[in-house]
Write an enzyme that holds these catalytic residues in place. Structure first.
Site, short mmCIF file in Angstrom:
data_model
loop_
_atom_site.label_atom_id
_atom_site.label_comp_id
_atom_site.label_asym_id
_atom_site.label_seq_id
_atom_site.Cartn_x
_atom_site.Cartn_y
_atom_site.Cartn_z
N GLU A 168 53.04 20.47 8.50
CA GLU A 168 52.69 19.44 9.48
C GLU A 168 53.65 18.24 9.48
O GLU A 168 53.27 17.12 9.12
CB GLU A 168 51.25 18.94 9.24
CG GLU A 168 50.21 20.02 9.45
CD GLU A 168 48.78 19.47 9.51
OE1 GLU A 168 48.58 18.28 9.23
OE2 GLU A 168 47.87 20.25 9.84
N GLU A 357 45.91 26.95 8.80
CA GLU A 357 44.81 26.06 8.37
C GLU A 357 43.79 25.94 9.49
O GLU A 357 44.15 25.76 10.65
CB GLU A 357 45.30 24.63 8.05
CG GLU A 357 46.02 24.47 6.76
CD GLU A 357 46.35 23.01 6.44
OE1 GLU A 357 45.66 22.10 6.94
OE2 GLU A 357 47.31 22.80 5.68
C1 NOJ Z 1 46.18 19.19 7.23
C2 NOJ Z 1 46.89 19.14 5.94
O1 NOJ Z 1 47.90 20.10 5.87
C3 NOJ Z 1 46.00 19.21 4.74
O2 NOJ Z 1 46.72 18.75 3.65
C4 NOJ Z 1 44.74 18.42 4.99
O3 NOJ Z 1 43.94 18.32 3.86
C5 NOJ Z 1 43.97 19.09 6.11
N1 NOJ Z 1 44.79 19.16 7.29
C6 NOJ Z 1 42.66 18.40 6.46
O4 NOJ Z 1 42.90 17.13 6.92
#
Ligand code: NOJ
Length: 446
Positions: A168, A357
């Site tokens: 991200e 994710e």
């Molecule tokens: C994106 C991130 O990659 C991760 O580290 C984070 O905990 C989750 N989303 C939830 O916010």
């Protein structure tokens, strides 16, 4: 539930994701150098409740029993990240053999149990020593990052086949270099655009380095990607505002990778990025990844906001819209993942998509050793159903990884928002598999 794992095809990758700083703890042990998240979270006002990742889930010491839990849940793929400063304490130069051994043991433990390791090279924890030299805003980061990627391949490339270059990038540059709410807490357009350009260069270069080593590696990188819609339907100014937010949040890092350049036309302010670009950079931003990692949680609604600097746009958060939302105040809107998949599929140069994710934070309660997390369970089922719908309509989506294996350090929000399939009592480090974890396990066992 109207699906089984067979519906997704036998080559579909089911998995679970974590990140080093969020789970490992052992922040200063065995020669590890400080990262920007170590220093950022030591300043109590930066993190909710004054939390930090010094201990987190103590995964550094409990990785073998935690990976055994992944096995017990019958999850065949595990995505985790390498902490750069654990293996190269100063970011460049000397390698920390204890850090290398630790990750080799984590990887070997996975392999011994038949779990495929998926490694993210950079999940936000830049070595502090590099930050002192400007971090992502310093073009030198291209060399630092290349050396780091070479190092990871040298020590782990004999056993890891699946790689993701960045996690991200929009979030670590936006929150870390523009808003200052994530490490390293820098603000301003100039920091943001410098960090953006250098991260986009590293994203492609990381892919090229991996490819040059081994043609058999499966290489990807991950993007936060939300469905973005105007607040008021058919409202022209809101619609224009939504296009700008989409250019910033969804397209800024993806399109240059696909050879399309930065989305400058839809967000004029981005044109200032050109002052960080050297001749020849434009071509180097592109690389053909084997897969794109989609990280989707919600949708955003955007309204025209004339006073908002740079954007004249504002995201209207879920509780203000009075819609169902998670503890992060993110709208629960399963169609978002479907729309995101469809949209990614519309880029002809994307070969394959994996959901790297997806998940949700809700209030959990342990009662008699059980956590009945119905809301999370419903969230996962509804989102996975939308993934299947997209696949049935021809989207080449080949995997789904839940965020996350176990409750962990949720960055600026600390330990309060729990996303895990496994509950953690942070006082005792006791693990309790939640109903959602049991359900996911059943899905993958049948
Ligand atoms: C994106 C991130 O990659 C991760 O580290 C984070 O905990 C989750 N989303 C939830 O916010």
């Amino acid at each position: 539930m109207h699906f089984s794992k067979e519906d997704f095809g036998t080559d579909f990758k089911w998995g679970v994701s974590t990140a080093a700083y969020q789970i490992e703890g052992a922040h200063d042990l065995d020669g590890k150098g400080q990262s920007i998240w170590d220093s950022f979270s030591q300043k109590k006002r930066n993190i909710s409740n004054g939390d930090n990742g010094n201990i987190a889930c103590n995964f550094y010491h409990q990785y073998d029993s935690d990976i055994a839990l992944i096995k017990q849940l019958n999850i065949p793929n595990y995505r985790f990240s390498i902490s750069w400063s654990r293996i190269i304490p100063n970011g460049v130069g000397e390698v920390n053999s204890k850090g290398i051994e630790y990750y080799q043991k984590v990887i070997d433990t996975c392999l011994a149990l038949g779990i495929e390791p998926w490694v993210t090279l950079y999940h936000w924890d830049l070595p502090e020593a590099l930050h002192k030299k400007g971090g992502w805003t310093n073009r030198e980061v291209l060399n630092w990052f290349s050396d780091y990627v070479h190092c990871c391949i040298k020590y782990f490339g004999d056993r890891v086949k699946h790689w993701m270059v960045l996690n991200e990038p929009m979030v670590f540059t936006g929150a870390g270099y523009f808003l200052g709410v994530h490490a390293p807490g820098k603000v301003g357009l100039s920091n943001f655009l410098a960090a953006t350009h250098h991260a986009t260069m590293c994203q492609a270069e990381g892919g090229r380095i991996l490819r040059s080593y081994n043609k058999g590696f499966k290489i990807g990188t991950t993007f936060s990607y939300s469905d973005i819609a105007p607040l008021r339907e058919l409202h022209e100014k809101d619609a224009r505002a939504a296009v700008k937010v989409d250019a910033l949040l969804n397209r800024l890092f993806l399109e240059p990778l696909l050879g399309m350049g930065y989305p400058l036309r839809d967000l004029k302010i981005l044109q200032k990025i050109e002052r960080f670009m050297l001749a020849g950079d434009e071509q180097k931003l592109a690389f053909e990844m084997d897969f794109i990692g989609l990280q989707n949680y919600t949708r955003e609604k955007v309204r025209y906001a004339p006073l908002m600097p740079f954007m004249q746009a504002k995201i209207v958060i879920a509780n203000k819209r009075k819609v169902p939302h998670t503890l992060m105040n993110w709208e629960v809107y399963p169609t978002s993942i479907y729309n995101a998949l469809k949209r990614l599929q519309s880029y002809p140069s994307i070969k394959e998509i994996l959901v790297t994710e997806n998940g949700a934070a809700f209030e959990d309660h342990v009662i008699d050793n059980e956590v009945n997390d119905t809301e999370r369970l419903n969230y996962l089922q509804e989102h996975i159903a939308q993934v299947l719908k997209a696949q049935n309509e021809g989207v080449n989506v080949k995997g789904y990884f839940v965020w996350t294996l176990m409750d962990n350090f949720e960055w600026a929000e600390g330990f309060h928002p729990r996303f895990g399939l496994i509950h953690i009592d942070f006082a005792t480090q006791k693990r309790t598999i939640k109903s959602s974890g049991k359900w996911y396990s059943q899905l993958l066992t049948k």
